[in-house]
Design a protein around this motif. Structure first.
Motif, short mmCIF file in Angstrom:
data_model
loop_
_atom_site.label_atom_id
_atom_site.label_comp_id
_atom_site.label_asym_id
_atom_site.label_seq_id
_atom_site.Cartn_x
_atom_site.Cartn_y
_atom_site.Cartn_z
N ASN A 32 0.88 -1.18 0.00
CA ASN A 32 0.00 0.00 0.00
C ASN A 32 0.92 1.23 0.00
N THR A 36 2.24 3.55 3.22
CA THR A 36 3.31 2.95 4.03
C THR A 36 4.72 3.34 3.58
N ASP A 58 -3.77 -5.97 -5.57
CA ASP A 58 -4.04 -5.82 -4.13
C ASP A 58 -5.52 -6.13 -3.88
N GLY A 77 -4.30 -14.20 -0.32
CA GLY A 77 -3.69 -15.53 -0.24
C GLY A 77 -3.59 -16.29 -1.55
N ASP A 79 -1.83 -15.20 -4.43
CA ASP A 79 -0.85 -14.56 -5.31
C ASP A 79 -0.06 -15.54 -6.18
N THR A 152 5.58 -5.83 -0.71
CA THR A 152 5.88 -5.81 0.72
C THR A 152 5.05 -6.87 1.44
N MET A 153 4.36 -6.47 2.52
CA MET A 153 3.79 -7.46 3.43
C MET A 153 2.60 -8.22 2.86
N ARG A 431 -1.81 -1.63 7.69
CA ARG A 431 -1.52 -0.30 8.23
C ARG A 431 -2.36 0.79 7.61
N GLN A 435 -0.84 6.11 11.60
CA GLN A 435 -0.37 5.41 12.79
C GLN A 435 0.78 4.48 12.43
N1 LIG Z 1 2.12 4.82 8.08
C1 LIG Z 1 2.83 3.71 8.30
N2 LIG Z 1 3.83 3.36 7.45
C2 LIG Z 1 4.53 2.22 7.66
C3 LIG Z 1 4.30 1.39 8.78
C4 LIG Z 1 3.24 1.78 9.68
O1 LIG Z 1 2.94 1.10 10.68
N3 LIG Z 1 2.54 2.93 9.40
N4 LIG Z 1 5.04 0.25 8.97
C5 LIG Z 1 6.27 0.04 8.20
C6 LIG Z 1 6.61 -1.41 8.13
S1 LIG Z 1 7.56 -2.11 9.38
C7 LIG Z 1 6.29 -2.18 7.06
S2 LIG Z 1 6.75 -3.84 7.04
C8 LIG Z 1 5.65 -1.61 5.87
C9 LIG Z 1 4.51 -2.48 5.33
O2 LIG Z 1 3.98 -1.88 4.21
P1 LIG Z 1 2.81 -2.56 3.41
O3 LIG Z 1 3.12 -3.99 3.16
O4 LIG Z 1 2.52 -1.71 2.24
O5 LIG Z 1 1.57 -2.46 4.45
P2 LIG Z 1 0.33 -3.40 4.83
O6 LIG Z 1 -0.80 -2.48 5.14
O7 LIG Z 1 0.74 -4.35 5.88
O8 LIG Z 1 -0.04 -4.29 3.57
C10 LIG Z 1 0.09 -3.90 2.23
C11 LIG Z 1 -1.05 -4.32 1.36
O9 LIG Z 1 -1.18 -5.72 1.29
C12 LIG Z 1 -2.51 -5.96 0.88
N5 LIG Z 1 -2.82 -7.38 1.01
C13 LIG Z 1 -3.53 -8.02 1.95
N6 LIG Z 1 -3.59 -9.35 1.69
C14 LIG Z 1 -2.92 -9.55 0.53
C15 LIG Z 1 -2.66 -10.70 -0.29
O10 LIG Z 1 -3.02 -11.83 0.00
N7 LIG Z 1 -1.92 -10.49 -1.43
C16 LIG Z 1 -1.48 -9.27 -1.80
N8 LIG Z 1 -0.79 -9.18 -2.94
N9 LIG Z 1 -1.75 -8.17 -1.07
C17 LIG Z 1 -2.44 -8.31 0.09
C18 LIG Z 1 -3.31 -5.02 1.74
O11 LIG Z 1 -4.57 -4.76 1.16
C19 LIG Z 1 -2.40 -3.79 1.79
O12 LIG Z 1 -2.81 -2.82 0.85
O13 LIG Z 1 5.13 -0.31 6.15
C20 LIG Z 1 6.07 0.55 6.77
N10 LIG Z 1 5.49 1.88 6.75
#
Ligand SMILES: Nc1nc2c(c(=O)[nH]1)N[C@H]1C(S)=C(S)[C@@H](COP(=O)(O)OP(=O)(O)OC[C@H]3O[C@@H](n4cnc5c(=O)[nH]c(N)nc54)[C@H](O)[C@@H]3O)O[C@H]1N2
Ligand SMILES: Nc1nc2c(c(=O)[nH]1)N[C@H]1C(S)=C(S)[C@@H](COP(=O)(O)OP(=O)(O)OC[C@H]3O[C@@H](n4cnc5c(=O)[nH]c(N)nc54)[C@H](O)[C@@H]3O)O[C@H]1N2
Ligand SMILES: [Mo]
Length: 558
Positions: A32, A36, A58, A77, A79, A152-153, A431, A435
């Motif tokens: 996202n 993030t 996503d 789940g 992908d 990412t996650m 996330r 926050q």
């Molecule tokens: N504002 C803010 N920024 C951050 C953080 C925070 O807490 N707040 N945390 C930091 C950290 S440590 C991390 S690791 C990063 C994480 O950054 P991201 O990985 O971008 O954050 P998430 O919201 O965990 O998940 C990303 C996306 O994965 C999607 N998703 C859910 N399930 C699946 C699936 O099965 N397959 C796929 N392809 N997508 C799926 C969700 O809809 C979401 O849009 O962000 C970093 N940045």
């Protein structure tokens, strides 16, 4: 995957942030980015203005979808099925890079055969993404000159997260999109210095610089450098430690800068494990929910109160300088460690952050050419093996570490807990912009509290109508492990059958619900998929900011 996995295992981007601007196709999967990694998202938008086409995969309609040429809304789940089908089409339409495959890779034949069963028709059934979109994605990525993948996650936090990453690596390899500028496989690192932590061996089986503990030469090298005998046995991952504590095998735990009582899956289980320890030490800048369970709390100085280096997501080592002095008894993390070591009978030679840095550069060849002087005004990206080396913006220009990169054969596997009659919704967690993680830092900021004051569950309008849910109504969300009270946010973002909860709020902690099942290879928990039920919360008492832990039928700790 040995060669590539070493680097992907480190989670570093293969290419660098400025190169994003010159991507002609940007494939964002499970990230996202605008919320993030907003700074990286700005680069993506810059590329978009220069004509780049953005593909988003996503399960939620994230902000970046507005800029996208194509959005694939896969079921959480699924992908591997989606990526394999994209590669199936790339193969069928002859969009592979034959020369690159021949010169740089191994294992293509077995991999090629494994794709046969992943027709776009079949993938549509598994993922919910229309066949025509899968074909369009394959053509966009397959025909581009400088496409890059960002993930990412959403990709990694699954019981099959490693398979997801292998599938992404296969896609880049078969199209020759590695080892060149503005291409690559780019996991965006989460925390400001998580790259540095991994580089420094905060992994159970490696010393600093990805040097394995169970290789004799390496063990001896570190024994000489440190003047102490070392074990050749890999340790436990954070998630395994919780299980060993429950079993009574792990007696003491020293936690620095983590708040697992809110961030670990199945919190009921985690808290029980922490309570079972003989000794829990927590070193944090605040008295977190985890610190409250500790026998000893060591107050630490925060980033602005100390000197050192941080290494960012593009492998760039940068100086951090003390701006203010630590309050009260708080001390820099390294000085607490030095003092502990001294009192336990081993006084270390290196004391200042610069001395410690010099030691790092003497034992990790990839940073041997870096000094504090060289990074005084601007950081350097590793590898930087010699004093005259400029650093490395992108990896694999001169080939892969293991000689040839190996294709992996990966097959689609279902997530461990799927919806059923009792728990009919898929919950995914993550996330939001305002926050940070367990909120231990950001929820102390009143301005952020004004914009993002409470937890919510995103639910599709059709589902809300079916369940007669009104916007902002208080709901009870439960899984096999526990239940929470949380406000409804009726939103077009998730598809029907999928709900999303940010995990920042301890009073409605998503991790009371999540499934602690692990990926067998890298031991990451399945935080992105579990099954939940949604009901009205009439008559239940909810208090903002007050932690509420309630178990249900099958919390693993009952
Ligand atoms: N504002 C803010 N920024 C951050 C953080 C925070 O807490 N707040 N945390 C930091 C950290 S440590 C991390 S690791 C990063 C994480 O950054 P991201 O990985 O971008 O954050 P998430 O919201 O965990 O998940 C990303 C996306 O994965 C999607 N998703 C859910 N399930 C699946 C699936 O099965 N397959 C796929 N392809 N997508 C799926 C969700 O809809 C979401 O849009 O962000 C970093 N940045
Ligand atoms: N459901 C769900 N759960 C998740 C995730 C998800 O997507 N969904 N994402 C997972 C991911 S990717 C991550 S990274 C984790 C994050 O989980 P945690 O790391 O447990 O969360 P934080 O709130 O960032 O906790 C960091 C702690 O470090 C402290 N701290 C800050 N600076 C310093 C310092 O300089 N020194 C010391 N000693 N302490 C300091 C902060 O006060 C805070 O308490 O959450 C994981 N949990
Ligand atoms: Mo993270």
């Amino acid at each position: 995957m040995a060669g590539l996995a070493t680097v992907f295992g480190s989670g570093a981007m293969t290419n660098s942030i400025p190169e994003i601007e010159n991507n002609d196709v940007i494939f964002v999967i499970g990230s996202n980015t605008t919320e993030t990694h907003p700074i990286i998202a700005l680069r993506m938008k810059k590329a978009f203005r220069k004509g780049a086409k953005i593909i988003v995969a996503d399960p939620r309609k994230i902000n970046l979808v507005r800029f996208s040429e194509l959005w694939m809304q896969q079921r959480p789940g699924t992908d591997v099925a989606l990526l394999n089908a994209i590669m199936h089409v790339i193969l069928k339409e002859k969009l592979i890079d034959k020369k690159f495959i021949e010169e740089n890779t191994e294992g293509f034949e077995a991999f090629r055969k494994s794709l046969a069963e992943y027709s776009p028709e079949k993938a549509e059934k598994i993922t919910g993404v229309p066949k025509k979109d899968i074909i369009a994605a394959a053509r966009l990525y397959g025909k581009a000159n400088n496409p890059a993948i960002y993930y990412t996650m959403g990709i990694t936090q699954h019981s099959h997260g490693t398979q997801n990453v292998f599938a992404i690596a296969n896609l880049a390899l078969m199209t020759g999109n590695l080892g060149r500028e503005s291409t690559g496989v780019n996991p965006l690192r989460g925390q400001n210095n998580v790259q540095g932590a991994t580089d420094m061996g905060c992994i159970p089986n490696q010393y600093p610089g990805y040097q394995k503990v169970d290789i004799k030469d390496i063990q001896e090298k570190f024994e000489t450098a440190w003047g102490v005998p070392l074990s050749d046995k890999p340790g436990l991952t954070a998630t395994e430690m919780i299980e060993e504590a429950i079993k009574g095998n792990l007696k003491s735990l020293y936690i620095m800068g983590e708040n697992p009582a809110v961030s670990d899956p199945d919190i009921n289980h985690t808290v029980e494990a922490l309570k079972k320890l003989d000794l829990l030490i927590v070193q944090d800048i605040f008295l977190t929910e985890t610190a409250q369970l500790a026998d000893v709390v060591l107050p630490a100085a925060c980033f602005a109160e100390k000197d050192g280096t941080f290494t960012n997501t593009e492998r760039r080592l940068q100086r951090v300088r003390q701006a203010v002095t630590p309050p009260g008894d708080a001390r820099e993390d390294h000085s607490v460690l030095l003092e502990l070591s001294r009192r336990m009978g081993h006084a270390m030679n290196n004391q200042s952050p610069e001395e410690i840095f010099r030691e790092i550069c003497s034992i990790w060849p990839a940073v041997a050419g870096i000094t504090y002087d060289r990074i005084d005004s601007w950081g350097i990206q590793w590898p930087c093996p010699t004093p005259d080396h400029p650093g490395t913006p992108y990896l694999f220009k001169q080939g892969f570490p293991r000689g040839k990169a190996l294709f992996s054969t990966v097959h689609y596997e279902q997530s461990r807990e799927l919806p059923d009659k009792k728990y009919p919704f898929v919950l995914t967690t993550g996330r939001q912009l305002f926050q940070y993680h367990t909120g231990s830092m950001t929820r102390r900021v009143s301005e952020l509290d004004q914009v993002a004051p409470h937890a919510y569950v995103e639910i599709n309008p059709d589902d809300a109508e079916k369940l007669k849910i009104k916007n902002e109504e208080m709901l009870k969300v439960s899984s096999r492990r526990g239940e929470i009270l949380i406000q409804a946010l009726i939103s077009e973002r998730p598809s029907k059958g999928v709900v999303f909860i940010p995990f920042h709020y301890k009073e409605a902690a998503a991790n009371i619900l999540t499934n602690p099942e692990l990926d067998p290879i890298c031991k990451i928990p399945e935080l992105k998929v579990c099954a939940v039920r949604i009901e009205s919360a009439k008559g239940e008492k909810y208090e903002k900011g007050v932690r509420r832990i309630k178990k249900t039928e099958k919390s693993t700790s009952v």
